[in-house]
Structure formats: structure tokens, C-alpha cells
Motif scaffolding. Structure first.
Motif, PDB file in Angstrom:
ATOM      1  N   UNK A 272       0.843  -1.188   0.000  1.00  0.00           N
ATOM      2  CA  UNK A 272       0.000   0.000   0.000  1.00  0.00           C
ATOM      3  C   UNK A 272       0.884   1.246   0.000  1.00  0.00           C
ATOM      4  N   UNK A 273       0.386   2.304  -0.596  1.00  0.00           N
ATOM      5  CA  UNK A 273       1.017   3.597  -0.389  1.00  0.00           C
ATOM      6  C   UNK A 273       0.742   4.032   1.051  1.00  0.00           C
ATOM      7  N   UNK A 274       1.589   4.895   1.621  1.00  0.00           N
ATOM      8  CA  UNK A 274       1.333   5.352   2.988  1.00  0.00           C
ATOM      9  C   UNK A 274      -0.045   5.981   3.171  1.00  0.00           C
ATOM     10  N   UNK A 275      -0.510   6.748   2.190  1.00  0.00           N
ATOM     11  CA  UNK A 275      -1.834   7.362   2.348  1.00  0.00           C
ATOM     12  C   UNK A 275      -2.919   6.296   2.283  1.00  0.00           C
ATOM     13  N   UNK A 276      -2.715   5.269   1.453  1.00  0.00           N
ATOM     14  CA  UNK A 276      -3.691   4.186   1.374  1.00  0.00           C
ATOM     15  C   UNK A 276      -3.781   3.419   2.672  1.00  0.00           C
TER      16      UNK A 276
END
Length: 815
Positions: A272-276
Motif C-alpha cells: 500500500x502507499x502510505x496514504x492508502x
């Protein structure tokens, strides 16, 4: 500077001396015993000519005699890539002429096909490598080998592993012999062969050296060592163990924890991306808050981000006296790999109920049942009684979600991020989603009930056939609409099949592509994508390249009988025939129960397709949240807090708000996060079950019985198919020729357009109720899931036969 002594290398000289020399210098700085030597720097390599005078003077100062000449590329011994064995080392080199020759051959090894291929696979695009060369005095080794401060096979940080053999350690490193193998656990009692080449005292000395190096370098180490004829220990190399999966966060609890990877349930094994990740964790927090569940319940489902993947700590459930015994059987949604791992952990005495279990939070769960139970039961009954009305209510709810918009053009970054963090969740957990969720719940539950009602009358495989080719599945409808779009674009076949999908996407956005009807498709489905549960992933509306790749696949299909609408219709006809046959058999065998089974089979046909709808629905507000994030990112980039708008996905929500509210410059943090994300994208294996000391639970299982050419996973969609394998790790731009067997790490709805031309499906993860196998059954193609290492063991072009009923894949011999 062409030559520098190893003990003269300072921190920050990596670019001049390469990874191996920098590592040796760091060991010397830590006070370790390293054979003396020097480094011919990358400046000499860049110049293209060996500085003979300087090199030979350093050799003479070393005392001449036999030396080890070792490559030290700038891309060697990195935290993310060891480059083990990719460049050359020459031992026992003696004499000036031989030294010069060995240096030249080390330089040449930088550009072998093997080394170039390794760099392309393991380093970011455009990364360059330069070559330095280390020259060290040879150790007259009596015993040598390799020390790992963590178990490379299982990932356990609680075990030190030592491989040793008499003489030089090259035979251990190159695998040409079977070395003495020792394991030292936390209690420091070594396990290994009696009468081996290492004494108990030497093992203790090696273990202590490993601990010092691991502490000094801050990560588990792969150490090469040698004992000379006088029994003196020399350390020859120390580099990070690059293949280890990251450790779970330290909870401060004294007992081990069990974490299950849950992203694969949604077809998400990429990081996952950090924001995700941040938004998924916030969504879970909001869910518990809406349900008014206190910390006692949260302790049973504590989420954790590990290696960019979503894990949940289930130690409390495993060790709970009420829940633990039946836990594995109840975890079908996690798939057979996770179920087997849970059973294995429950045999470990450290996971006894009296070790780590929290009290069972009965009171809050009873409050939840009393609050939501009656309305949920009534709504579920209404869905069974009036499925068409439930579908209409769901369509109206989705239309409501589509009308919702976040802050307008005048909003600043802080307002947009406040909307993402707070206001948007009223849509995700609002009444509209509840109206969609009820028919989804029915579509999930009914296929699980049927096998019990039909027990003694039909096999589980016959009962599962009822769900094939089910109507009202939004994912199937999406795929079929894309097929119809491709049919209508047949006049542009050469353009669409002969042009790179990325170029087609760019021309579509520029308005220079012929109109093939994609606008209408994207209005309905543009909020979807492969890996769509990660809000950091571009949606199809932003990047339609995967759609163009799929359209090209469809246009290559030249067998009308394999056209997706016909395949789907055949699957539906088989399912309807199965319902009629099973209904007759059930009523004849057990009239009352048989009539109930017949009714529920008909309802299953009407509702099982709805199981995909809730995810489809909540992705609509999710897409609006992403739009607001990118707008906020653009505003932050304008203020110099980010390099570009899309960089916001490499921050968590609090970090993004810090940039917006307090003006924190996050560009350096984003660059660091991007590098970690790229490294994790290259990771091929993600543990399904992980202990807090890093142990991959599956690695503890005994190997399956060998069967030549046969791989065993789990059955997911019945049927047999033979075809060429197509290994795909990312659906973006993927090409699956008609009849090929799609082999993938996992799948989600963003992958399913590829199913339309595939002859079968094989995945490394998943469960029988996950999106990929569900859609495979509806298309009538066989599927095998939970086959570890499938994308490594099977190569594109292999002729394979899959049996979706038995869960096997046979790699056929080629003549």
C-alpha cells in the motif's frame, strides 16, 4: 584518489569505494578483526585504465604474497540488494602480473549479462553502478563459512544460522558442498552435527560477533568469516540480509504475536502507499467507533502496517479459550494457507490460552448484536423475499453516492484534507452503503448455506455450480461492457492492437484518439483499478492504459465460440440446469428440506452476483476522496511542500495535514518513502502469517511430497484446462492471449477483464470466496488458488494443465 587503505575509508565514501569496501571499513571502525588491505577506487574504473604504479605500490606495502581480489561495485551490499555472486572474486592471487589481470577481470564482471540483468531487476530505472576493487591479504583458513544473524529460511530474528566447512569458504558460498549446519536459538544452545568442524566455543564466538555486527549496523547481517590455522577468527564481509520481510512493530508485550496478512482477501499483495494504509486504518477506527465497540474488541483485531502490507494481530483470538479451538475452521475467507498457518501456531506452546489471551469482550459484542441484530435480520429477510426490490434500492443508493462531491474550487489544502479525514466517512458508513450491503450479505451467505442443505444429495462441487454465470454481478457486467466496447471498435483494430497502451491512454486524454465509447465506460467504471483498495493507486479514469491493453486482448480473439458473452451464457445455462437437477433430487430425497433448498438455490442465482456490489459502491466516495487528495497535493506542490501533486500518496494523512496546516516541508520524507515503496514493489513473497520475531509461519511447514511436474494449491473453480501459461504480476498493460492460463500473485476486480480471454486462473494467494475465484466461477473457467510460488515455479510459455476441482497444476513435458 585511486588507492585508499581499508582503514582509511571514511563514512560517506561509498561512491568512491563501493559497497564491499565500505562494509569492510565499517567493520574495522567497529573494532572487528578484518584482513588488512586496500581499495582501488571507482575513479580508476571511470578513467578506464589501471593506475599500475599506485596499485602495485599498495600491493608491495601489504607485503606481497597471496591476496584476495574482490569486486566492490557501488551497487553491491546494499540494504535492498546484496548482488551476491554477481561480480567476481579471485582468491590466492600472487604476483604483480596476476594482480593486474584479476583487477581487469573484476572490472569486466560489472558488465556481464548476469550482472546487468540483476541490476535491471533489483535497482530503480536509471540507477548506475561503478566498480571499485578490494585487495586483501589471504587468510590461511582452517575452517570458513557464513553466519546469518537471522534465519534466512524462516525470517526468524530469534535464530542465528551458521554454515561451515573445512578450508576456504567459497564452497559454502557457491553451494558446491553440503556444509555443517548449526542453529543457535535465543537460549544460545547450538543445534548441529556432532563432531562437526566447529567447537562449542567457536560457535559462541561467532554468535557474539554476529550480535555485535547486527547491533552496529542496525539490521540482521549476512557475514562471511574464517578461522585461520592458529584458531583466530577473521571477518571477511558483512552485509544486510536483503530478503527478510520487515518485522512487525514492537508492541512491548512479552509474548510472541501472530499477524495475518489480510490485503490478499481484496487481491492486494503489492505494498500500500502510505496514504492508502493510513486511510484504511482510519476507516477501521471509524467502523469501531460507529459500532460503539470499545478497546477490548479492538485488541482482538489490532491492525498493523508491515512492509507496506495490511496485517491484523490475531493473537487474542488464537489464545482465547472460547474462540481459539474453532478459529482456523472459521477463516475460510482468508484462504487455506492462512488456515493451515493458524493451526500450526496453535500447536506452539507459546500460544496457549494462559499466555497471551485477553478477556473475551462479551458485553460490547452483546450490545452490538442487540443494536444491529434485529434490523439486520429484518433487512436480510426482506432481501430474500423481494430480491428485485433490494436491487432497485441498491441502484438508487449508488446513484446517491455518485452525486456527492467534496469541497469546491475555492477550498484550500487544509479543507480538502479535513474532508478526506472526517466528512467523507459519512458516505462510506452512511445509509446508502447499508442499502447496498444487505443484498451483498445475502450473496455471500447463501452459497455457504447450500452445501449444508444439500449434504447427502449433492457434492460441494455440485452445490458450488449453482453460482456460475450469475446475473447482476457488477464486475461481470463491467467486463462484458468492455467486451462490447471492443467489438464496436473493430474498425480501429490495427491502431488498438499495434500501439502501446500508455500511448493510447495519452492520446485519449489529449483528445486525438478515435471515439470508441470509452467516455461512457469510464463514467460508470472509471473509479476502479487494479489494487483499487489502495487510494494511492491511480483509477482507470486517470490512467486507462490497462483498459486499452485489455481491449487489444479482446480484439485478438478469433474464435467466436470463446467470445466472453457466449462463455458467460454457457456457464449460466449449466448453472440453471444444475439448479433444476438438484432441486428435483433434493425434493425427492427430503421433501421439506428439499423445497427449502430449491428456494434458496433460486435466490442464490438472483443474489450471489450482488456480493461484488458493496465494494463497487464504497469505491465511489473513495474516488472522490482521491480527487480531493490530488487537488490538495497540487496546492502543496505550489507552496513548495511537495515536488508534485501525486507525491501526497507517500505521506500518511497526519503528515499531509502537517504540510497543509503547519507548512511542514515533506519533500525529503516523500523521497525516502518512494525508495522504500519501489523496493517493496519488487518483493515476490509476502508471508500470509507472520510471528512477531519475523518468522514466516508457512516456512515452518514440512515440504509437500514431491510429485514430478505437479504443483498443489487449493480448488477454487471446478473444471480442467490445458494451455500456455501467462505469468502476470501487474495487470497494467498485461496481455493474455486467448486460451492462455493466467498465473498471478493475486487478483481483484481490476484484473477480471483479463479473465475474459483466459482459459484458466492460478494465484498464489486468496480464498474461494475472494473476488477473483468468484468471477472465474461465473465465467466458467477453472481456478486454482493458494499455490505458493506459482509465479516463480511456472514460466510464461509453459504448457500447463490445471484442475480447478482438485487444486492441481501440472507442468506438461515438452517434446
Amino acid at each position: 584518489m585511486d588507492v585508499v587503505a581499508l582503514d582509511g575509508i571514511a563514512e560517506g565514501m561509498h561512491g568512491a569505494v563501493g559497497g564491499k569496501a565500505a562494509g569492510l571499513a565499517a567493520m574495522i571502525a567497529l573494532g572487528e578483526r578484518v584482513p588488512p588491505g586496500f581499495c582501488l577506487t571507482t575513479d580508476a574504473h571511470a578513467a578506464g585504465e589501471i593506475p599500475e604504479d599506485a596499485l602495485l605500490a599498495a600491493y608491495r606495502d601489504l607485503g606481497g604474497g597471496p591476496v584476495a581480489v574482490r569486486s566492490s561495485a557501488t551497487a553491491e551490499d546494499l540494504p535492498e540488494a546484496s548482488f551476491a555472486g554477481q561480480q567476481e572474486t579471485y582468491l590466492g592471487v600472487e604476483g604483480e602480473r596476476d594482480l593486474l589481470d584479476a583487477v581487469r577481470r573484476c572490472w569486466e564482471s560489472l558488465d556481464t549479462d548476469r550482472a546487468r540483468a540483476y541490476r535491471e531487476t533489483n535497482l530503480p530505472a536509471g540507477a548506475e553502478a561503478r566498480m571499485a576493487v578490494v585487495v586483501q591479504r589471504m587468510v590461511d583458513a582452517e575452517t570458513a563459512g557464513v553466519l546469518f544473524t537471522a534465519d534466512p529460511a524462516t525470517g526468524s530474528r530469534s535464530r542465528t544460522v551458521v554454515d561451515a566447512a573445512p578450508g576456504l569458504g567459497t564452497a559454502v558460498v557457491d553451494g558446491s558442498i553440503t556444509p555443517d549446519h548449526y542453529v543457535i536459538a535465543d537460549d544460545r544452545t547450538p543445534e548441529g552435527p556432532d563432531g562437526g568442524c566447529l567447537s562449542r566455543a567457536q560457535l559462541a564466538e561467532l554468535h557474539a560477533a554476529g550480535e555485535r555486527l547486527q547491533n552496529g549496523f542496525g539490521a540482521p547481517q549476512d557475514v562471511e568469516w574464517a578461522y585461520d590455522r592458529d584458531g583466530v577468527l577473521w571477518l571477511l564481509q558483512s552485509r544486510p540480509i536483503t530478503a527478510l520481510f520487515p518485522l512487525p512493530p514492537d508492541t512491548g508485550r512479552p509474548h510472541p504475536r501472530l499477524y495475518l496478512e489480510i490485503g490478499n482477501i481484496q487481491g492486494m499483495v503489492r505494498p500500500f502507499t502510505p496514504i492508502g494504509m493510513s486511510l484504511l486504518q482510519r476507516a477501521a477506527d471509524r467502523m469501531f467507533a460507529v459500532a460503539r465497540l470499545d478497546g477490548g474488541v479492538r485488541d482482538l483485531f489490532d491492525m498493523a502496517a508491515i512492509g507496506g502490507r495490511l496485517f491484523v494481530d490475531v493473537t487474542g483470538l488464537v489464545c482465547n479459550r472460547r474462540i481459539g479451538p474453532g478459529l482456523a475452521d472459521s477463516m475460510e475467507v482468508y484462504g487455506p494457507r492462512v488456515q493451515a498457518a493458524v493451526r500450526r501456531v496453535q500447536q506452539d506452546p507459546r500460544f496457549r490460552a494462559d499466555n497471551a489471551a485477553a478477556p473475551f469482550p462479551l458485553t460490547p459484542l452483546l450490545r452490538l448484536a442487540l443494536r444491529y441484530g434485529p434490523p439486520t435480520v429484518l433487512a436480510f429477510a426482506d432481501v430474500l423475499a423481494r430480491p428485485e426490490a433490494a436491487r432497485i434500492r441498491a441502484r438508487v443508493a449508488i446513484a446517491e453516492l455518485r452525486r456527492h462531491r467534496g469541497p469546491g474550487a475555492s477550498a484550500d489544502a487544509s479543507e480538502r484534507l479535513r474532508y478526506v479525514a472526517e466528512d467523507a466517512f459519512s458516505q462510506i458508513y452512511g445509509t446508502a452503503i447499508f442499502r447496498v450491503a444487505m443484498p451483498t450479505m445475502a450473496g455471500v451467505i447463501l452459497p455457504q448455506v447450500l452445501p449444508a442443505l444439500l449434504r447427502g444429495i449433492a457434492t460441494d462441487e455440485e452445490a458450488a455450480a449453482v453460482a456460475a454465470g450469475a446475473p447482476h454481478n457488477v464486475t461481470t457486467e463491467m467486463d462484458l461492457e468492455l467486451w462490447r466496447l471492443a467489438e464496436g471498435a473493430a474498425e480501429h483494430r490495427d491502431l488498438l492492437t499495434g500501439t502501446d497502451p500508455q500511448e493510447l491512454a495519452a492520446r485519449y486524454h489529449a483528445g486525438t484518439l478515435p471515439d470508441i465509447g470509452l467516455d461512457g465506460f469510464l463514467r460508470r467504471y472509471g473509479h476502479r483499478a487494479g489494487g483499487e483498495v489502495d487510494i494511492g493507486v491511480p483509477r482507470w479514469a486517470e490512467d486507462p492504459a490497462p483498459l486499452f491493453a485489455t481491449i487489444a486482448n479482446y480484439l485478438r480473439l478469433d474464435d467466436p465460440g470463446q467470445a466472453p458473452p457466449r462463455r458467460f451464457a454457457r456457464a449460466a445455462a449449466r448453472a440453471e440446469a444444475a439448479v433444476a437437477d438438484l432441486s428435483r433430487r433434493a425434493v425427492r430425497a427430503r421433501p421439506l428440506r428439499g423445497r427449502a433448498a430449491a428456494f434458496l438455490m433460486r435466490r442464490t442465482r438472483e443474489l450471489v452476483g450482488m456480493r461484488e456490489l458493496t465494494k463497487f459502491a464504497w469505491l465511489i466516495p473513495y474516488a472522490e476522496m482521491r480527487r480531493q487528495l490530488l487537488l490538495a497535493g497540487a496546492q502543496l506542490a505550489d507552496r513548495g511542500r511537495l515536488e508534485e501533486a501525486a507525491d501526497i500518496v507517500f505521506l500518511d494523512l497526519d503528515e499531509a495535514r502537517a504540510a497543509a496546516d503547519r507548512g511542514v516541508d515533506q519533500r525529503a520524507l516523500v523521497a525516502e518513502r518512494k525508495a522504500v515503496h519501489v523496493r517493496e514493489l519488487r518483493r515476490r513473497h509476502v508471508p500470509a502469517a507472520l510471528l512477531s520475531d519475523g518468522t514466516d509461519v508457512e516456512a515452518l511447514a514440512p515440504p509437500l511430497p514431491a510429485s514430478a511436474g505437479t504443483l498443489t494449491g487449493a480448488p477454487a473453480a471446478a473444471g480442467r484446462a490445458t494451455g500456455r501459461a501467462r505469468v502476470v504480476r501487474d495487470p497494467a498493460g498485461a496481455r493474455v492471449e486467448p486460451g492462455e492460463i493466467l498465473v498471478a500473485p493475486t487478483t481483484d476486480p481490476g484484473w477480471t477483464p483479463l479473465f475474459m480471454t483466459a482459459g484458466g486462473l492460478v494465484t498464489e494467494t486468496g480464498s474461494v470466496v475472494a473476488h477473483g475465484p468468484t468471477v472465474a466461477r461465473e465465467y466458467g473457467i477453472p481456478a486454482v488458488i493458494a499455490l505458493p510460488g506459482a509465479t516463480e515455479k511456472i514460466s510464461t510459455g509453459d504448457l500447463i494443465t490445471i484442475d480447478g476441482g482438485a487444486g492441481t497444476v501440472v507442468i506438461e513435458p515438452e517434446e
